[in-house]
Design a protein around this motif. Structure first.
Motif, mmCIF file in Angstrom:
data_model
loop_
_atom_site.group_PDB
_atom_site.id
_atom_site.type_symbol
_atom_site.label_atom_id
_atom_site.label_comp_id
_atom_site.label_asym_id
_atom_site.label_seq_id
_atom_site.Cartn_x
_atom_site.Cartn_y
_atom_site.Cartn_z
ATOM 1 N N PHE B 232 -3.338 26.020 -4.264
ATOM 2 C CA PHE B 232 -3.691 25.656 -2.892
ATOM 3 C C PHE B 232 -4.813 26.538 -2.341
ATOM 4 C CE2 PHE B 232 -3.038 26.325 1.691
ATOM 5 C CZ PHE B 232 -3.382 25.059 2.107
ATOM 6 N N GLU B 274 -5.869 41.825 5.584
ATOM 7 C CA GLU B 274 -5.028 40.655 5.889
ATOM 8 C C GLU B 274 -5.838 39.535 6.541
ATOM 9 O OE1 GLU B 274 -3.945 43.881 8.956
ATOM 10 O OE2 GLU B 274 -4.663 43.728 6.925
ATOM 11 N N TYR B 275 -7.018 39.881 7.084
ATOM 12 C CA TYR B 275 -7.809 38.830 7.727
ATOM 13 C C TYR B 275 -8.945 38.335 6.843
ATOM 14 C CZ TYR B 275 -5.342 39.518 12.109
ATOM 15 O OH TYR B 275 -4.378 39.568 13.074
ATOM 16 N N VAL B 278 -9.606 34.683 7.172
ATOM 17 C CA VAL B 278 -10.225 34.359 8.451
ATOM 18 C C VAL B 278 -11.731 34.563 8.345
ATOM 19 C CG1 VAL B 278 -10.386 35.000 10.876
ATOM 20 C CG2 VAL B 278 -8.158 34.897 9.775
ATOM 21 N N PHE B 281 -13.397 31.688 6.371
ATOM 22 C CA PHE B 281 -13.549 30.463 7.146
ATOM 23 C C PHE B 281 -14.514 30.656 8.311
ATOM 24 C CE2 PHE B 281 -9.268 29.459 5.345
ATOM 25 C CZ PHE B 281 -9.721 28.454 4.534
ATOM 26 N N GLY C 214 -9.917 24.986 7.978
ATOM 27 C CA GLY C 214 -10.082 26.424 8.136
ATOM 28 C C GLY C 214 -9.531 26.906 9.467
ATOM 29 N N GLU C 217 -5.856 27.186 9.328
ATOM 30 C CA GLU C 217 -5.437 28.358 8.569
ATOM 31 C C GLU C 217 -5.669 29.643 9.377
ATOM 32 O OE1 GLU C 217 -4.027 28.905 5.198
ATOM 33 O OE2 GLU C 217 -3.347 27.027 6.068
ATOM 34 N N ILE C 218 -6.791 29.687 10.100
ATOM 35 C CA ILE C 218 -7.088 30.883 10.904
ATOM 36 C C ILE C 218 -5.961 31.112 11.913
ATOM 37 C CG2 ILE C 218 -8.612 31.795 12.708
ATOM 38 C CD1 ILE C 218 -10.949 30.631 11.183
ATOM 39 N N ILE C 221 -2.937 32.429 10.103
ATOM 40 C CA ILE C 221 -3.088 33.808 9.636
ATOM 41 C C ILE C 221 -2.969 34.779 10.810
ATOM 42 C CG2 ILE C 221 -4.674 35.445 8.543
ATOM 43 C CD1 ILE C 221 -5.782 33.013 6.966
ATOM 44 N N ILE C 222 -3.562 34.378 11.940
ATOM 45 C CA ILE C 222 -3.459 35.243 13.119
ATOM 46 C C ILE C 222 -1.995 35.371 13.545
ATOM 47 C CG2 ILE C 222 -4.005 35.400 15.581
ATOM 48 C CD1 ILE C 222 -6.763 34.286 14.895
ATOM 49 N N ASN C 225 -0.290 37.793 11.229
ATOM 50 C CA ASN C 225 -0.693 39.192 11.201
ATOM 51 C C ASN C 225 -0.713 39.908 12.549
ATOM 52 O OD1 ASN C 225 -1.227 39.606 8.347
ATOM 53 N ND2 ASN C 225 -2.760 38.009 8.649
ATOM 54 N N TRP C 226 -0.871 39.152 13.617
ATOM 55 C CA TRP C 226 -0.957 39.812 14.917
ATOM 56 C C TRP C 226 0.463 40.008 15.447
ATOM 57 C CZ3 TRP C 226 -4.046 37.641 19.714
ATOM 58 C CH2 TRP C 226 -4.168 38.681 20.657
ATOM 59 N N PHE C 357 -0.415 24.179 6.205
ATOM 60 C CA PHE C 357 -1.303 23.048 5.986
ATOM 61 C C PHE C 357 -0.555 21.760 5.648
ATOM 62 C CE2 PHE C 357 -3.429 20.471 2.755
ATOM 63 C CZ PHE C 357 -4.399 19.908 3.552
#
Lengths: 273, 304, 439
Positions: B232, B274-275, B278, B281, C214, C217-218, C221-222, C225-226, C357
């Motif tokens: 993936f 970890e980013y 981000v 993208f 994207g 996914e952003i 991910i935020i 992690n945040w 996703f």
């Protein structure tokens, strides 16, 4: 002659290619102006500059709008050319909304008016009378043009399923629903049979004489251009090579040369055919 | 400085692998204009095949590393191409000429299907294999940091470069390459001129899968672990790479892959690991906003 | 080779056998590495295990299955030909199909209202039905973006997450109730829609797809992690449930509150809350449906469809395509946000894992499988896609496998979607101003 549109030293370059080279042209109000020229002469590029799809490299496009006064088309985004300057075009390779019905196509042409009436969709959402009246009026206008172009029986058919000649008519009807000041037709007779072509002639003359719409017409079908145009401009390699009444243009040696190359005896006859 | 050099090497290795997968996306996109969403999972399947091969070889006590690698590559490429072919045949060919979204949905379905097939048949656990290639060369040794290129990294980079050159040559010089390009430009015309379009498209899928298989073997060698989910993220990164480089362009796919690899390793090394996705993208969005057709893509002239 | 899957009728038995033999051979090649061989953990290192029996079974199934499939397809083709001839003779089949869909719509509506009453004791049915409705609502929201406006959005789950997290945070941190948080969260999701829409206005088709993916996914991910903001992978728990005009669905309501059961003099039952939640999402979904159907018949809605058909023609008609795209993104995002709020309130616990996703892919699949732009199609596809894995629950590990296979098969079977007929937004003979029934 009061010019509705004056094209002044228009130049359009794509990289190294000069598609239009210092072209100047006047389009009078309430008349039909024909533009002819061999393939690749820059005719469609001229339309694209006029209607905001291309930004010209240099030159001016002045429109003397009957209500809003002078406007500079080269400074407007494509949708504003239609919305504010009321200069509307059709496409050489028909661009309808194929899955939508003929009527819907014509209603979409009145989008800006309806959108305003729907007050950010709120009035529309709750079916307020103001919006309903506007919608009824839009349908009325569409119906009028559909009848005029003998399309009323097809109103609820998907536009993309209809024959080519009819799609051409729909595209013109759709452009008319915008209530244009200047109507730019890009080869409206392409693919039409002689009868349809004759009907088109009659329609164009009607629009111009009765409705006072100025028409700018790109066309290869000489039976259309020569019969309806009041005035013809000839372009080749992005330059204007001749201008005048149909009769003048037909006998212009430059034009004959552009169309048939040099040393051809039967040239003028061919152009007129 | 030494640390940065190390990141450069790591980034290039990662980027080479992304690039190999990205070529599969870009070729398929070029020829039938669809995102082959299952391509990342084809890559994942190939990694599993490679694991099985390495394990078999270990059981057979094969000690020659070049021989073992050749064997694994050939076997993996064979089976993975078969998967590439089958996916196209089952999920995409019947949808040619349908709306643009139909094959995309079918591809997403295929991706889910492959992932679960592998999970069911090979197990959901991470598969580790003993390191195949160990050691490397120390390139530069400063007081506090030694820059190393692992043999496996070298192998990956060299293989990728060789494959790229060979591939570009093939597309521009062979009959298949010409057929491939002709189908890309106008499938109907190509068919009228006697190109077997179905076969060309099938071959394109098989070639894409073969390159993904190479990437799969490399990943197995480099990381030593695979699981059914690696397809993936690798797929998405590789597709991002293809778009970044300009979809439809082979050198673009490679460049995009390298850029993504570099961005990832530098971002992870100096900023927040970890980013890192981000960042990938984010940069993609930025590039596309400034150059909507990607770095090496031909800008689309708006046909009016 | 090209005639393998969709060969033509009138095959001789020998041809059938050869065809099936080829399929079996392909199955063998595909089966060897994944079915025939596998690696197993043997004390810290892997060992290869063989499963040739299973492989043989797989190949045999492929062989027999192929012959059966071919025969069925040939049979169906003959029947379809006959039917098509009959339909051509009778004509008006399309109008009939449309009427059937309308009737089915009303039937589905009736069933949706009575379902929790019939299954009032069956927690599983009510839960599943609630899930279906969440997907229906998400599908209707995404239908605006993808089905009507034709903008390919692969990151729709981001807005769902925005809605869910804003309700979760507003309620747990600031004590907001469900009904106050609903519009605010929707508005927030809509602003995210515009935020995403603005930079990517120029992008077309697949570029748009990858950027939206994207974006999804952003956001995820935020959220992972945040930690200070979202509590990271642990998620947010004890999110308050919606109340019925201030009446809580608990056995012992908080100080000064009254419980639903006590107020109506009923015995407390946890089913009351589930049924209430079911009706909440049903009402939300119906409002969404009414809203979207109405919008479709307004200038904005027609503009969306026109945009899907031909963007250049839109500009030539004087439409501001920027605003049209942004409005589609904003409204789609808002509806996704509403669904997210409901999801958070129903689960009582959310974590980034719910917003991966795959969720976007499922919602997109619902829209496309249903038939782009068709509201009823969304209902049908959502029901199918939720129920297929549910039916597969008996062989739990096969459910996602079935799901993926079903996506491929339905698409191959009906590339235009299950209900691909498009109803015009207005007709010349009867200028439509009201919404028509369940369509």
């Amino acid at each position: 002659m009061n010019a509705l549109l004056s094209v002044h030293k228009l130049t359009m370059r794509f990289g190294g290619l000069t598609a239009i080279d210092e072209l100047s042209l006047e389009v009078p109000a309430g008349k039909i102006t024909g533009i002819i020229g061999p393939n690749g002469a820059g005719k469609t590029t001229l339309f694209n500059c006029l209607t905001g799809f291309y930004k010209p490299t240099s030159g001016h496009l002045r429109l003397a709008h009957p209500v809003r006064g002078e406007m500079r088309l080269e400074r407007l985004a494509s949708h504003k050319v239609v919305r504010d300057a009321q200069v509307v075009r059709t496409f050489q390779n028909i661009r309808l909304f194929p899955k939508m019905t003929v009527l819907e196509n014509l209603i979409i042409a009145q989008h800006n008016r309806l959108q305003r009436a729907s007050k950010f969709s709120l009035a529309g959402l709750f079916g307020l009378p103001g919006y309903r009246a506007a919608e009824a009026e839009a349908v009325e206008r569409a119906a009028t043009w559909l009848t005029r172009l003998k399309l009323e029986s097809l109103a609820d058919h998907a536009a993309g399923d209809l024959p080519y000649g009819i799609q051409r008519r729909i595209e013109i009807a759709r452009a008319l629903c915008v209530e244009p000041v200047l109507l730019c037709l890009d080869e409206p007779a392409a693919g039409l049979n002689p009868r349809e072509s004759a009907e088109l002639n009659e329609l164009l003359v009607h629009l111009c004489r009765e409705r006072g719409i100025a028409i700018l017409l790109i066309e290869h079908d000489m039976s259309v251009v020569m019969n309806v145009s009041d005035h013809i401009g000839v372009i080749n390699y992005g330059r204007k090579i001749a201008e005048g009444t149909p009769a003048q243009v037909q006998n212009d040696p430059q034009v004959i040369k552009a169309y048939l190359g040099e040393d051809d005896e039967d040239a003028s006859g061919e152009v007129a055919a | 400085m030494a640390y940065a050099l190390q990141q450069l090497i790591n980034g290039l290795t990662l980027g080479a692998m992304y690039g190999l997968i990205a070529i599969g996306y870009t070729m398929v996109y070029g020829i039938i204009g669809m995102i082959n969403f299952a391509h990342g999972d084809i890559f994942m399947v190939s990694a599993f095949i490679a694991v099985t091969c390495f394990t078999l070889l270990a059981a057979a006590d094969v000690s020659s590393i070049p021989l073992a690698l050749m064997f694994v590559l050939v076997v993996t490429i064979f089976f993975t191409s078969a998967y590439g072919w089958a996916v196209e045949r089952v999920a995409y060919r019947p949808l040619r000429g349908a709306t643009r979204l139909a094959p995309l949905i079918s591809a997403i379905g295929m991706s889910i299907f492959l992932q679960n097939t592998v999970q069911l048949t090979q197990g959901a656990r991470v598969k580790p294999i003993p390191p195949v290639i160990e050691g490397g060369i120390e390139v530069w040794n400063t007081a506090d940091f030694a820059v190393q290129i692992g043999w496996s990294q070298l192998l990956i980079i060299v293989t990728t470069v060789v494959l790229m050159v060979a591939f570009n040559w093939m597309i521009s010089h062979t009959a298949f390459g010409r057929q491939q390009r002709s189908c890309e430009q106008d499938r109907t015309m190509a068919a009228l001129l006697g190109v077997n379009v179905d076969r060309t498209i099938s071959l394109t899928f098989m070639l894409g899968a073969a390159l993904a298989a190479v990437a799969g073997v490399m990943v197995t060698v480099y990381y030593g672990v695979v699981d059914f989910f690696i397809g993936f993220l690798a797929g998405i990164k590789a597709f991002t790479a293809a778009v970044l480089g300009g979809i439809g362009s082979l050198p673009g796919a490679m460049l995009g892959g390298l850029l993504i690899g570099l961005i990832e390793s530098f971002w992870a090394a100096y900023l927040w690991a970890e980013y890192k996705d981000v960042a990938t993208f984010g940069i993609l969005c930025l590039v596309l906003m400034l150059r909507p057709s990607g770095l090496l893509g031909r800008p689309e002239v708006e046909k009016v | 080779m090209s005639a393998v899957v969709f060969a033509h009728h009138g095959m001789t038995p020998a041809e059938r056998l050869r065809d099936a033999g080829w399929v079996a051979f392909v199955a063998l090649v595909l089966g060897i590495p994944l079915i025939g061989l596998t690696t197993v953990d043997a004390g810290g290192r892997l060992e290869v295990a063989t499963r040739f029996g299973m492989l043989a079974l797989f190949v045999a199934v492929a062989f027999i299955g192929r012959i059966a499939l071919r025969l069925t397809l040939d049979h169906l083709r003959v029947r379809r030909l006959g039917r098509e001839r009959a339909a051509a003779a009778a004509d008006g089949g399309r109008g009939l199909a449309q009427r059937i869909v309308t009737v089915l719509g009303w039937f589905a509506l009736g069933a949706a209202f009575t379902l929790p009453l019939i299954f009032s004791g069956n927690r599983y049915v009510v839960d599943t039905a609630t899930t279906v409705l969440i997907y229906v609502m998400l599908g209707w929201g995404l239908n605006v973006v993808v089905g009507l406006a034709g903008l390919l959005d692969l990151g729709y789950v981001a807005f769902y997450a925005v809605g869910a997290y804003s309700y979760a945070l507003l309620s747990t941190q600031y004590g907001w109730g469900f009904w106050e948080a609903l519009p605010v969260s929707g508005a927030l999701a809509a602003s995210f829609g515009i935020l995403l829409g603005y930079p990517i206005l120029r992008l077309r088709g697949d570029y748009l797809a990858i950027v939206t993916l994207g974006f999804g996914e952003i956001i995820r991910i935020i959220l992972v992690n945040w930690t200070e903001f979202s509590n990271g992978p642990n998620g947010i728990s004890s999110i308050p449930r919606p109340s019925f005009f201030g009446l809580e669905f608990t056995r012992r309501p908080a100080e000064g509150e009254q419980s639903f059961a006590a107020f109506f003099g009923l015995d407390y039952s946890p089913m009351q809350r589930l049924i209430f939640l079911y009706y909440v999402i049903l009402v939300l979904a119906l409002l969404t449906h009414a809203f979207v159907s109405r919008l479709r018949k307004l200038p904005v809605g027609r503009a969306w469809e026109a945009l899907r058909e031909d963007e250049i023609a839109c500009r030539a008609m004087g439409m501001n395509t920027t605003n049209i795209k942004l409005s589609a993104f904003a409204i789609g995002a808002m509806l996704g946000g509403f669904a997210g709020v409901f999801f958070a309130a129903r689960q009582g616990f959310i974590s980034p894992e719910s917003f991966v996703f795959t969720e976007s892919a499922i919602v997109l699949a619902i829209v496309v499988l249903g038939g782009m732009g068709s509201q009823m199609g969304v209902v049908l596809a959502a029901t199918l896609l939720v129920l297929i894995p549910e039916f597969g629950r008996n062989f739990a590990e096969y459910r996602m496998l079935l799901f993926g296979a079903a996506m491929v098969l339905i698409m191959v079977w009906k590339p235009g979607g299950l209900l691909s007929h498009r109803e015009p937004t207005l007709r010349l003979d009867a200028p439509a101003t009201g919404t028509e029934g369940a369509r």
